[in-house]
Design a protein around this motif. Sequence first.
Motif, PDB file in Angstrom:
ATOM      1  N   VAL A   1       5.124  -3.749  -7.409  1.00 57.94           N
ATOM      2  CA  VAL A   1       4.183  -2.430  -6.975  1.00 57.94           C
ATOM      3  C   VAL A   1       3.575  -2.371  -7.926  1.00 57.94           C
ATOM      4  CG1 VAL A   1       4.685  -0.353  -6.203  1.00 57.94           C
ATOM      5  CG2 VAL A   1       6.002  -2.205  -4.670  1.00 57.94           C
ATOM      6  N   THR A   2       3.710  -2.427  -9.439  1.00 59.36           N
ATOM      7  CA  THR A   2       3.690  -1.837  -9.978  1.00 59.36           C
ATOM      8  C   THR A   2       2.694  -2.852 -10.903  1.00 59.36           C
ATOM      9  OG1 THR A   2       6.320  -1.247 -11.283  1.00 59.36           O
ATOM     10  CG2 THR A   2       4.300  -1.378 -12.830  1.00 59.36           C
ATOM     11  N   VAL A   3       2.220  -3.859 -10.980  1.00 57.66           N
ATOM     12  CA  VAL A   3       1.193  -4.473 -10.687  1.00 57.66           C
ATOM     13  C   VAL A   3       0.118  -4.455 -10.018  1.00 57.66           C
ATOM     14  CG1 VAL A   3       0.357  -7.457 -10.951  1.00 57.66           C
ATOM     15  CG2 VAL A   3       2.341  -6.745 -11.916  1.00 57.66           C
TER      16      VAL A   3
ATOM     17  N   LYS B   1      -7.572   4.558   0.137  1.00 55.51           N
ATOM     18  CA  LYS B   1      -6.728   4.669   1.271  1.00 55.51           C
ATOM     19  C   LYS B   1      -5.337   5.111   1.175  1.00 55.51           C
ATOM     20  CE  LYS B   1      -9.534   0.984   4.333  1.00 55.51           C
ATOM     21  NZ  LYS B   1      -9.664  -0.214   4.989  1.00 55.51           N
ATOM     22  N   VAL B   2      -5.243   4.175  -0.524  1.00 57.63           N
ATOM     23  CA  VAL B   2      -3.580   4.294  -1.094  1.00 57.63           C
ATOM     24  C   VAL B   2      -3.985   5.484  -0.905  1.00 57.63           C
ATOM     25  CG1 VAL B   2      -2.307   4.161  -2.459  1.00 57.63           C
ATOM     26  CG2 VAL B   2      -3.586   2.008  -1.869  1.00 57.63           C
ATOM     27  N   ARG B   3      -4.115   6.578  -1.256  1.00 59.48           N
ATOM     28  CA  ARG B   3      -3.998   8.307  -1.290  1.00 59.48           C
ATOM     29  C   ARG B   3      -3.936   9.189   0.422  1.00 59.48           C
ATOM     30  NH1 ARG B   3      -8.190   8.920  -6.440  1.00 59.48           N
ATOM     31  NH2 ARG B   3      -6.708   8.718  -7.768  1.00 59.48           N
ATOM     32  N   SER B   4      -4.244   8.008   1.161  1.00 59.75           N
ATOM     33  CA  SER B   4      -4.401   8.751   2.866  1.00 59.75           C
ATOM     34  C   SER B   4      -2.459   8.536   3.312  1.00 59.75           C
ATOM     35  CB  SER B   4      -5.489   8.078   3.043  1.00 59.75           C
ATOM     36  OG  SER B   4      -5.150   6.600   3.504  1.00 59.75           O
ATOM     37  N   LEU B   5      -2.199   7.494   1.875  1.00 60.63           N
ATOM     38  CA  LEU B   5      -0.578   7.014   3.388  1.00 60.63           C
ATOM     39  C   LEU B   5       0.215   7.962   2.212  1.00 60.63           C
ATOM     40  CD1 LEU B   5      -1.651   3.137   2.412  1.00 60.63           C
ATOM     41  CD2 LEU B   5      -1.754   4.623   4.671  1.00 60.63           C
TER      42      LEU B   5
ATOM     43  N   PRO C   1       0.518  -1.362  -0.643  1.00 65.94           N
ATOM     44  CA  PRO C   1       0.110   0.192   0.017  1.00 65.94           C
ATOM     45  C   PRO C   1       0.289   1.210  -0.167  1.00 65.94           C
ATOM     46  CG  PRO C   1      -1.485  -1.748   1.437  1.00 65.94           C
ATOM     47  CD  PRO C   1       0.965  -2.423   1.331  1.00 65.94           C
ATOM     48  N   LYS C   2       1.955   0.867   0.744  1.00 69.21           N
ATOM     49  CA  LYS C   2       2.541   2.645   0.950  1.00 69.21           C
ATOM     50  C   LYS C   2       3.286   2.466  -0.887  1.00 69.21           C
ATOM     51  CE  LYS C   2       2.840   2.964   5.922  1.00 69.21           C
ATOM     52  NZ  LYS C   2       3.872   3.654   6.782  1.00 69.21           N
ATOM     53  N   ALA C   3       4.329   1.629  -1.038  1.00 64.75           N
ATOM     54  CA  ALA C   3       4.760   1.550  -1.923  1.00 64.75           C
ATOM     55  C   ALA C   3       3.915   2.314  -3.575  1.00 64.75           C
ATOM     56  CB  ALA C   3       5.419   0.573  -2.792  1.00 64.75           C
ATOM     57  N   VAL C   4       3.070   1.532  -3.491  1.00 68.29           N
ATOM     58  CA  VAL C   4       1.866   2.426  -4.410  1.00 68.29           C
ATOM     59  C   VAL C   4       1.470   3.098  -4.242  1.00 68.29           C
ATOM     60  CG1 VAL C   4      -0.011   1.455  -6.001  1.00 68.29           C
ATOM     61  CG2 VAL C   4       0.997  -0.276  -4.749  1.00 68.29           C
TER      62      VAL C   4
END
Length: 283
Positions: free
Chosen positions: A204-206, A276-280, A173-176
């Motif tokens: 991560v890219t997938v 959620k990912v953007r919130s990281l 999640p944080k890497a993405v």
Amino acid sequence: MNVMSLSPASYRYPNYEIRLRGKPEGNCSFMVPIKKRRDWFRISCQVARNESSRNNNDTNVSLSSRNRMEEYNTAMKRMMRNPYEYHHDLGMNYTLITDDVIVGSQPQKPEDIDHLKGEENVAYILNLQQDKDVEFWGIDLQSIVKRCRELGVRHMRRPAVDFNPDSLRSILPKAVSSLEWAVSEGKGRVYVHCTAGLGRAPAVTVAYMFWFCDMNLNAAYDALTSKRPCGPNKRSIRGATYDLAKNDSWKEPFDNLPEDAFEDVSDWERKLIKDKVRSLRGT
């Protein structure tokens, strides 16, 4: 086009060998077909100006480098159960996956950053290695980070344990989040790398393609691996998708779910994942 950037004057690929004839100096590049595949690879080489110094350097480095490569590839085949190998002595290699994202192996020297910036319009580097990964190969990471600053390339790190699916699942999640932010900035391409560019970086890219490009997991996986043969861990991506999409205390444990669970998500689940990912960002 698949792209590889290589250092030596000879290159071995399964069932294929390329050698530079004569005594070329400086930079050179050429196109070659790879047997048993229909891909063409652009090979960029840096050839030593002094033949004797190159040979001496090869003698000094070859044994230790070969031992490290054998150790690393043995571990990769055992832990990841895939047939791929990393050839550190061939230099940095990478593949353009989307218009914005490149997946590749670790930059080995500051000049690699010059190449990525000048030839591939890279404005961001997402490094998934731990410190011990870099130290294992004897790379001066600080000189690479310094060159990134000098060239205005943003260097980001999201370390994950190599050959460890649970560690990969936890950092996805944080890497993405870092990858998605860099792409959204639109200032240049993002270079995503681990050590070999065969496990963590493609995973991560997938995951990014799955969560943010309206693709299911299998479509994203096939799109990447058709361009760069590698073995990202699908189960880690499915597990991270489960972690993001389902946060109820009563949810069934991921290990109890069937093998195809979370290979796709509903619209509301994808929106939840994106939020959620953007919130990281920045964490």
